[in-house]
Structure formats: structure tokens, C-alpha cells
Design a protein around this motif. Structure first.
Motif, short mmCIF file in Angstrom:
data_model
loop_
_atom_site.label_atom_id
_atom_site.label_comp_id
_atom_site.label_asym_id
_atom_site.label_seq_id
_atom_site.Cartn_x
_atom_site.Cartn_y
_atom_site.Cartn_z
N VAL A 132 35.74 -11.36 3.74
CA VAL A 132 36.04 -12.77 3.98
C VAL A 132 36.53 -13.40 2.69
CG1 VAL A 132 35.10 -15.01 4.69
CG2 VAL A 132 34.26 -12.91 5.77
N SER A 135 31.24 -10.91 1.85
CA SER A 135 31.63 -12.27 1.51
C SER A 135 31.12 -12.63 0.13
CB SER A 135 31.06 -13.26 2.54
OG SER A 135 31.34 -14.59 2.17
N HIS A 172 40.98 -17.19 3.65
CA HIS A 172 40.60 -18.59 3.80
C HIS A 172 41.88 -19.40 4.00
CE1 HIS A 172 39.16 -22.62 2.71
NE2 HIS A 172 37.94 -22.18 2.93
N ARG A 173 41.79 -20.45 4.79
CA ARG A 173 42.99 -21.22 5.12
C ARG A 173 43.62 -21.88 3.89
NH1 ARG A 173 41.43 -26.59 5.52
NH2 ARG A 173 39.19 -26.89 5.51
N GLU A 231 43.78 -20.40 0.81
CA GLU A 231 44.24 -19.43 -0.17
C GLU A 231 45.76 -19.44 -0.26
OE1 GLU A 231 41.79 -15.70 -0.90
OE2 GLU A 231 41.38 -16.09 1.21
N SER A 265 29.67 -18.62 0.31
CA SER A 265 30.47 -19.56 1.09
C SER A 265 29.70 -19.91 2.35
CB SER A 265 31.84 -18.98 1.45
OG SER A 265 31.70 -17.96 2.43
N THR A 316 37.85 -16.48 0.05
CA THR A 316 37.30 -17.76 -0.41
C THR A 316 38.36 -18.53 -1.16
OG1 THR A 316 35.64 -18.78 -1.86
CG2 THR A 316 36.41 -16.61 -2.48
N SER A 317 38.20 -19.84 -1.22
CA SER A 317 39.15 -20.70 -1.94
C SER A 317 38.63 -21.10 -3.32
CB SER A 317 39.44 -21.96 -1.12
OG SER A 317 38.26 -22.71 -0.90
N THR A 374 46.10 -24.68 8.28
CA THR A 374 45.04 -25.57 8.77
C THR A 374 45.50 -26.29 10.04
OG1 THR A 374 44.23 -25.90 6.53
CG2 THR A 374 43.51 -27.49 8.18
#
Length: 362
Positions: free
Chosen positions: A226, A301, A260-261, A263, A304, A228-229, A58
Motif C-alpha cells: 500500500v 503498509s 495512494h491517490r 502520489e 497510515s 503512502t503520500s 481523486t
């Protein structure tokens, strides 16, 4: 990057607070809409304060986005807001003067305790909330119904000790975010908003700055996924998620997985080993990555933010966004009772996407 680069002697007209790369992107989109002509000062004198988190991915994306903000003529102030026990006090103390002088406050996450605390200090007459992903949908719904501000994946659970201690601050912030004769509230969003809170101005975000600055992209023949968290937030079971990713990749011929940032490294390593997907850790929000290209002709995806934002960023291209529903069997036993309905709403309200049924385990 110096901690307080470019802020000496500045009395800002607009003060923006961001804690994620997507929030910063949406502040740039808001400022672009406010000052679309070159002869106007971007954002009307915008100082952008980054309340930096601690995780490296991040932080890296935020630094890249901060550079883009400077390129647009904005002032960036980087705060190590979580750099130790004393950091919050130092950050808030250093921002108090700016908060009291600002005419307008722009924020990316009204659920953030940091932002809520800052709202109790400011005397700004204009408040703007820019998208923080799908959480914006829940924020608007709670504001319209007069509920307390609670993140969707925690809704229905019992408040913890920290929630109870912070409740008075959260209550003040909630009142500040309610329009009055002394205060205006604007929501700048690409999300579908079904009920507009009384007195709130809704402005549509169509990613005009992104489209004007990047692309059009080179489009490849394959498919990209894509990440996801939802596992990291405790909503979806890890094993079920990995099975679903493997099934989707096999069915649609996906070769890349944009992480995802949030994960975890362990989860991504296992995913790469079990699926053969190339794991990509983007250095910018996915809307910019996709717009720059190369990007697959199909983007897969789960529910999200990107199922709403990517069609806007990629308008005019041949890229198709496909969203896969979350099977209720994938949810953890600790998932909020609100989770399934919220995720279904995210998918059901997405425009210009192809909807896929929940996949079976491989």
C-alpha cells in the motif's frame, strides 16, 4: 453527472460535506449505522455534498463513490468547489440556504478551510465528524486539549500569511466543534481514540456497510503493498522511501503496489522501474478494493490509515496486515518535529496487525 443532481426542492435533514473518497465512504458507513433496517430511510434524508478537488485520480474515485451513495438512496450534490477564482464564492453562495436549514452537519475534514468556513454559516444543532484517516486522531487530541486546529504534518511550524488571515474563521469553527447546551458533537471513527473531549460522543466505525456490500474476497498467495503520500506531504525523503519499498518488496515477495491517490506520477514511474512492482491506481478506496478482491494474503503498509481500517474491513478473512515503521533517518529536514512521534503512534495503536521493523536500504 449533473452538478446539482437530485437536489431540486429538497430541504435536507442531514447535510454531509466530503472532499475525498475515504470521507465519502465513512459517511456511507455512518448512514448505514443510523438506518440499518431496510424499512428506514438511509441516513434519515441525507444530502451528500462533494466539494470536488482538482486532481484526476481523486475526482475519479469520488465519482465512483458518488454512484454508490446514489445506489444507497442518498442525494448527491457535486460542487466544482475549486474550479477557478470565483468557484469558492459560487459554491458557498449556493449552499448557504441548505446550510441554514439543515438540522445536522456531517463533515469529513474539520481541518479543511472550506469546511471551517461552512461551519460559520450553519445553525445546525448536531455536528458529526467522520474519519478522514489518521488526521482524526490529531483532531480529537487538539479538541480535547483546546489547541488550535493544525494538521499533524504542519504542527510545530510557523503559521503562514494565509493561516493568519484565516485565523478568525478557524477560531469560530473550533468553537462550533466544541459541544455546548445548544450543540452536540459526535465523532464516528475507526481510529484509536485515547482521550475523549468533554461532551463529545464517540461512535465506533467497524465497516459494517463495506462488509455487507462487498466480498468476501478471493485471496492470492502473494503480498501486496500500500502506497503512502508521506513523500508528497514533505515528511519522508523520496530516495529513502523508494529504497524502503524496494527492500520490503524483495523481502516479502510483493508484486503489486496500490498507489495512494496523492502520489506523483514521476515517483510512481521511478518506483515501477526500480522495483519491478506493478503499479495499481485504485478506482475506489482501498478498503473496498481489498474487500472485493483479489487481494494478497499479506498486505504491507507504512504507518497510515489502512493499518487501522483494513483489519476491520477484512475481518473473518485470512489476510494479514503488516506495518513497517518509519526510520527517523528517512524524514526530511523540513518534517514537523511532531512527525516521528505521530507516525509511531499510528503504528503502535493499530490493532490486529503484524509490526515490522524499519527496513534497511537495498
Amino acid at each position: 453527472m449533473s452538478p446539482h443532481a437530485g437536489t431540486a426542492g429538497l430541504t435536507p435533514h442531514t447535510l454531509a460535506f466530503v472532499e475525498s473518497p475515504v470521507q465519502l465512504l465513512n459517511v456511507l458507513e455512518w448512514a448505514h449505522l443510523r438506518a440499518p433496517r431496510a424499512e428506514e430511510a438511509p441516513g434519515g434524508g441525507l444530502t451528500l455534498v462533494v466539494l470536488s478537488p482538482t486532481d484526476p485520480m481523486t475526482r475519479g474515485q469520488l465519482r465512483r463513490m458518488a454512484d454508490l451513495a446514489r445506489d444507497e438512496g442518498h442525494t448527491v450534490r457535486w460542487e466544482e468547489a475549486r474550479g477557478g477564482p470565483a468557484a469558492p464564492f459560487q459554491t458557498i453562495g449556493g449552499l448557504t440556504g441548505l446550510l441554514r436549514r439543515a438540522d445536522r452537519i456531517v463533515m469529513g475534514d474539520p481541518f479543511s478551510r472550506y469546511v471551517q468556513l461552512l461551519l460559520t454559516i450553519t445553525k445546525a444543532r448536531d455536528l458529526v465528524v467522520v474519519d478522514d484517516g489518521t488526521a482524526t486522531m490529531e483532531f480529537v487530541a487538539q479538541l480535547a486539549s483546546g489547541e488550535r486546529l493544525v494538521r499533524w504534518h504542519r504542527k510545530g511550524g510557523r503559521p503562514g500569511p494565509r493561516d493568519l488571515i484565516f485565523a478568525p474563521v478557524s477560531s469560530v469553527a473550533r468553537r462550533r466543534l466544541t459541544p455546548s447546551t445548544r450543540r452536540t458533537v459526535e465523532i464516528f471513527s475507526s481510529m484509536p481514540i485515547e482521550t475523549t473531549p468533554e461532551g463529545v460522543t464517540i461512535t465506533a466505525n467497524d465497516f459494517a456497510w463495506t462488509r455487507a456490500t462487498f466480498g468476501p474476497p478471493r485471496i492470492t498467495k502473494g503480498a501486496d503493498m500500500v502506497g503512502t503520500s508521506l513523500v508528497e506531504t514533505g515528511v519522508v525523503d523520496n530516495d529513502r522511501y523508494l529504497e524502503a519499498v524496494a527492500a520490503l518488496a524483495k523481502t516479502h515477495g510483493a508484486t503489486r503496489y496500490f498507489a495512494h491517490r496523492r502520489e506523483s506520477t514521476e515517483k510512481l514511474h521511478r518506483l515501477a522501474v526500480e522495483t519491478g512492482l506493478e503499479i495499481v491506481r485504485p478506482d475506489l478506496p482501498l478498503e473496498l478494493i481489498a474487500r472485493r478482491g483479489p487481494i494478497g494474503r499479506t498486505i504491507l503498509s507504512f504507518p497510515s490509515t489502512v493499518v487501522h481500517t483494513l483489519p476491520l474491513a477484512l475481518v473473518g478473512t485470512e489476510v494479514r496486515v503488516a506495518v513497517c515503521d518509519i526510520d527517523p533517518a528517512w524524514l526530511t529536514e523540513n518534517a514537523s518535529p511532531r512527525a516521528q512521534g505521530f507516525l509511531s503512534g499510528v503504528t503502535g495503536t493499530a490493532r490486529d496487525v503484524h509490526r515490522l521493523s524499519a527496513v534497511s536500504a537495498v
